[in-house]
Design a protein around this motif. Structure first.
Motif, PDB file in Angstrom:
ATOM      1  N   SER A  50      -6.215  -7.760  -4.271  1.00  0.00           N
ATOM      2  CA  SER A  50      -4.939  -7.047  -4.250  1.00  0.00           C
ATOM      3  C   SER A  50      -4.829  -6.320  -2.910  1.00  0.00           C
ATOM      4  CB  SER A  50      -4.826  -6.061  -5.408  1.00  0.00           C
ATOM      5  OG  SER A  50      -5.860  -5.115  -5.356  1.00  0.00           O
ATOM      6  N   TYR A  51      -3.644  -5.798  -2.638  1.00  0.00           N
ATOM      7  CA  TYR A  51      -3.426  -5.072  -1.398  1.00  0.00           C
ATOM      8  C   TYR A  51      -2.392  -3.964  -1.610  1.00  0.00           C
ATOM      9  CZ  TYR A  51       1.062  -7.408  -0.652  1.00  0.00           C
ATOM     10  OH  TYR A  51       2.350  -7.851  -0.783  1.00  0.00           O
ATOM     11  N   TYR A  52      -2.427  -2.991  -0.753  1.00  0.00           N
ATOM     12  CA  TYR A  52      -1.448  -1.905  -0.738  1.00  0.00           C
ATOM     13  C   TYR A  52      -1.077  -1.617   0.701  1.00  0.00           C
ATOM     14  CZ  TYR A  52      -2.918  -0.950  -5.528  1.00  0.00           C
ATOM     15  OH  TYR A  52      -3.207  -1.073  -6.861  1.00  0.00           O
ATOM     16  N   CYS A  53       0.165  -1.298   0.930  1.00  0.00           N
ATOM     17  CA  CYS A  53       0.618  -0.818   2.216  1.00  0.00           C
ATOM     18  C   CYS A  53       0.865   0.688   2.064  1.00  0.00           C
ATOM     19  CB  CYS A  53       1.907  -1.508   2.666  1.00  0.00           C
ATOM     20  SG  CYS A  53       1.639  -3.249   3.060  1.00  0.00           S
ATOM     21  N   ILE A  69       1.536  11.422  14.222  1.00  0.00           N
ATOM     22  CA  ILE A  69       2.027  10.089  14.569  1.00  0.00           C
ATOM     23  C   ILE A  69       2.016   9.247  13.298  1.00  0.00           C
ATOM     24  CG2 ILE A  69       1.571   8.017  15.938  1.00  0.00           C
ATOM     25  CD1 ILE A  69       0.140   9.900  17.950  1.00  0.00           C
ATOM     26  N   GLN A  70       3.171   8.712  12.934  1.00  0.00           N
ATOM     27  CA  GLN A  70       3.285   7.911  11.722  1.00  0.00           C
ATOM     28  C   GLN A  70       2.541   6.591  11.894  1.00  0.00           C
ATOM     29  OE1 GLN A  70       4.643   8.965   8.810  1.00  0.00           O
ATOM     30  NE2 GLN A  70       4.823  10.905   9.881  1.00  0.00           N
ATOM     31  N   GLN A  71       1.865   6.167  10.844  1.00  0.00           N
ATOM     32  CA  GLN A  71       1.074   4.942  10.884  1.00  0.00           C
ATOM     33  C   GLN A  71       1.140   4.278   9.518  1.00  0.00           C
ATOM     34  OE1 GLN A  71      -1.034   3.596  13.587  1.00  0.00           O
ATOM     35  NE2 GLN A  71      -0.764   1.902  12.194  1.00  0.00           N
ATOM     36  N   VAL A  72       1.143   2.945   9.499  1.00  0.00           N
ATOM     37  CA  VAL A  72       1.084   2.168   8.257  1.00  0.00           C
ATOM     38  C   VAL A  72      -0.299   1.526   8.203  1.00  0.00           C
ATOM     39  CG1 VAL A  72       2.056   0.222   6.980  1.00  0.00           C
ATOM     40  CG2 VAL A  72       3.557   1.718   8.289  1.00  0.00           C
ATOM     41  N   TYR A  73      -0.930   1.598   7.034  1.00  0.00           N
ATOM     42  CA  TYR A  73      -2.257   1.013   6.846  1.00  0.00           C
ATOM     43  C   TYR A  73      -2.210  -0.046   5.759  1.00  0.00           C
ATOM     44  CZ  TYR A  73      -3.911   5.018   9.484  1.00  0.00           C
ATOM     45  OH  TYR A  73      -4.109   5.955  10.460  1.00  0.00           O
ATOM     46  N   LEU A  74      -2.898  -1.153   5.989  1.00  0.00           N
ATOM     47  CA  LEU A  74      -3.068  -2.208   4.997  1.00  0.00           C
ATOM     48  C   LEU A  74      -4.409  -1.979   4.321  1.00  0.00           C
ATOM     49  CD1 LEU A  74      -2.369  -4.902   3.612  1.00  0.00           C
ATOM     50  CD2 LEU A  74      -3.385  -6.058   5.590  1.00  0.00           C
ATOM     51  N   LEU A  75      -4.378  -1.825   3.012  1.00  0.00           N
ATOM     52  CA  LEU A  75      -5.586  -1.607   2.227  1.00  0.00           C
ATOM     53  C   LEU A  75      -5.838  -2.863   1.403  1.00  0.00           C
ATOM     54  CD1 LEU A  75      -7.738   0.449   1.248  1.00  0.00           C
ATOM     55  CD2 LEU A  75      -6.122   1.127  -0.514  1.00  0.00           C
ATOM     56  N   LEU A  76      -6.911  -3.591   1.726  1.00  0.00           N
ATOM     57  CA  LEU A  76      -7.284  -4.803   1.008  1.00  0.00           C
ATOM     58  C   LEU A  76      -8.354  -4.465  -0.017  1.00  0.00           C
ATOM     59  CD1 LEU A  76      -7.578  -7.305   4.003  1.00  0.00           C
ATOM     60  CD2 LEU A  76      -5.593  -6.852   2.555  1.00  0.00           C
ATOM     61  N   ILE A  77      -8.153  -4.914  -1.251  1.00  0.00           N
ATOM     62  CA  ILE A  77      -9.075  -4.578  -2.342  1.00  0.00           C
ATOM     63  C   ILE A  77      -9.571  -5.851  -3.003  1.00  0.00           C
ATOM     64  CG2 ILE A  77      -9.315  -3.358  -4.536  1.00  0.00           C
ATOM     65  CD1 ILE A  77      -7.052  -1.528  -3.550  1.00  0.00           C
ATOM     66  N   GLN A 135       4.989  -6.028   8.865  1.00  0.00           N
ATOM     67  CA  GLN A 135       3.754  -6.722   9.220  1.00  0.00           C
ATOM     68  C   GLN A 135       2.692  -6.490   8.146  1.00  0.00           C
ATOM     69  OE1 GLN A 135       3.485  -8.752  11.830  1.00  0.00           O
ATOM     70  NE2 GLN A 135       1.366  -9.290  11.419  1.00  0.00           N
ATOM     71  N   CYS A 136       2.661  -5.298   7.601  1.00  0.00           N
ATOM     72  CA  CYS A 136       1.700  -4.970   6.550  1.00  0.00           C
ATOM     73  C   CYS A 136       1.929  -5.848   5.318  1.00  0.00           C
ATOM     74  CB  CYS A 136       1.821  -3.492   6.187  1.00  0.00           C
ATOM     75  SG  CYS A 136       0.625  -2.960   4.961  1.00  0.00           S
ATOM     76  N   GLU A 137       3.171  -5.951   4.880  1.00  0.00           N
ATOM     77  CA  GLU A 137       3.496  -6.793   3.717  1.00  0.00           C
ATOM     78  C   GLU A 137       3.140  -8.252   3.973  1.00  0.00           C
ATOM     79  OE1 GLU A 137       4.563  -6.088   0.670  1.00  0.00           O
ATOM     80  OE2 GLU A 137       4.691  -3.935   1.011  1.00  0.00           O
ATOM     81  N   LYS A 138       3.442  -8.741   5.179  1.00  0.00           N
ATOM     82  CA  LYS A 138       3.147 -10.127   5.541  1.00  0.00           C
ATOM     83  C   LYS A 138       1.644 -10.408   5.470  1.00  0.00           C
ATOM     84  CE  LYS A 138       3.522 -13.250   9.474  1.00  0.00           C
ATOM     85  NZ  LYS A 138       3.927 -13.366  10.885  1.00  0.00           N
ATOM     86  N   GLU A 139       0.842  -9.519   6.071  1.00  0.00           N
ATOM     87  CA  GLU A 139      -0.614  -9.705   6.071  1.00  0.00           C
ATOM     88  C   GLU A 139      -1.202  -9.521   4.670  1.00  0.00           C
ATOM     89  OE1 GLU A 139      -2.423 -10.879   8.547  1.00  0.00           O
ATOM     90  OE2 GLU A 139      -0.662 -10.959   9.833  1.00  0.00           O
ATOM     91  N   THR A 187      -9.623  -1.152   5.244  1.00  0.00           N
ATOM     92  CA  THR A 187      -8.368  -0.567   5.709  1.00  0.00           C
ATOM     93  C   THR A 187      -8.116  -1.002   7.150  1.00  0.00           C
ATOM     94  OG1 THR A 187      -8.834   1.341   4.322  1.00  0.00           O
ATOM     95  CG2 THR A 187      -7.103   1.596   5.952  1.00  0.00           C
ATOM     96  N   PHE A 188      -6.872  -1.416   7.410  1.00  0.00           N
ATOM     97  CA  PHE A 188      -6.490  -1.874   8.739  1.00  0.00           C
ATOM     98  C   PHE A 188      -5.178  -1.223   9.155  1.00  0.00           C
ATOM     99  CE2 PHE A 188      -8.826  -5.251   6.622  1.00  0.00           C
ATOM    100  CZ  PHE A 188      -9.825  -5.525   7.545  1.00  0.00           C
ATOM    101  N   PRO A 189      -5.094  -0.669  10.367  1.00  0.00           N
ATOM    102  CA  PRO A 189      -3.818  -0.136  10.843  1.00  0.00           C
ATOM    103  C   PRO A 189      -2.858  -1.279  11.151  1.00  0.00           C
ATOM    104  CG  PRO A 189      -5.496   0.091  12.532  1.00  0.00           C
ATOM    105  CD  PRO A 189      -6.179  -0.450  11.319  1.00  0.00           C
ATOM    106  N   MET A 190      -1.599  -1.093  10.804  1.00  0.00           N
ATOM    107  CA  MET A 190      -0.565  -2.101  11.037  1.00  0.00           C
ATOM    108  C   MET A 190       0.552  -1.488  11.893  1.00  0.00           C
ATOM    109  SD  MET A 190      -0.991  -5.047   9.417  1.00  0.00           S
ATOM    110  CE  MET A 190      -2.751  -5.244   9.551  1.00  0.00           C
ATOM    111  N   PRO A 191       1.235  -2.327  12.676  1.00  0.00           N
ATOM    112  CA  PRO A 191       2.297  -1.790  13.528  1.00  0.00           C
ATOM    113  C   PRO A 191       3.514  -1.294  12.742  1.00  0.00           C
ATOM    114  CG  PRO A 191       2.088  -4.164  13.828  1.00  0.00           C
ATOM    115  CD  PRO A 191       0.980  -3.741  12.937  1.00  0.00           C
ATOM    116  N   ASP A 192       3.811  -1.944  11.599  1.00  0.00           N
ATOM    117  CA  ASP A 192       4.945  -1.513  10.775  1.00  0.00           C
ATOM    118  C   ASP A 192       4.789  -2.040   9.350  1.00  0.00           C
ATOM    119  OD1 ASP A 192       5.896  -4.209  10.731  1.00  0.00           O
ATOM    120  OD2 ASP A 192       6.952  -3.866  12.612  1.00  0.00           O
ATOM    121  N   ILE A 193       5.690  -1.628   8.468  1.00  0.00           N
ATOM    122  CA  ILE A 193       5.594  -1.990   7.054  1.00  0.00           C
ATOM    123  C   ILE A 193       5.824  -3.484   6.838  1.00  0.00           C
ATOM    124  CG2 ILE A 193       8.006  -1.514   6.461  1.00  0.00           C
ATOM    125  CD1 ILE A 193       5.029  -0.469   4.315  1.00  0.00           C
TER     126      ILE A 193
END
Length: 96
Positions: free
Chosen positions: A88-91, A35-43, A66-70, A58-64
């Motif tokens: 910094s952050y990474y999606c 199952i494909q998933q996008v994760y937000l990695l906050l550093i 939303q990840c960029e926005k957060e 690390t936080f699961p996000m519904p899509d890319i």
């Protein structure tokens, strides 16, 4: 009497042969698509008394999107004691 008992003794001494069907192991394997998933990695980087360290969450996000926005919100939000340049952050696209 020996002649009658000899075949009986030989028959009991031989191992029994049974018909065993081969089991197809591949038919029991569970095939599941990832199952494909996008994760937000906050550093957060820090340098206290010359010692560099970093922390991440690390936080699961519904899509890319939303990840960029957060991630942008994390980067621009003012937090006491944390310099904006140290955040910094990474999606990351992955799977569950």
């Amino acid at each position: 009497m020996k002649i009658l008992l000899t075949p009986l003794l030989l028959a009991t001494a031989l191992p029994a042969v049974a018909q065993v069907e081969k089991i197809e192991t591949e038919s029991f394997a569970v095939q599941q698509a990832p199952i494909q998933q996008v994760y937000l990695l906050l550093i957060t980087q820090s340098n206290v008394r010359g010692v560099k360290s970093s922390a991440h969450s690390t936080f699961p996000m519904p899509d890319i999107n939303q990840c960029e926005k957060e991630g942008k919100r994390w980067k621009t939000t003012v937090i006491d004691g944390i310099n904006g340049k140290d955040k910094s952050y990474y999606c990351v696209k992955g799977s569950k």
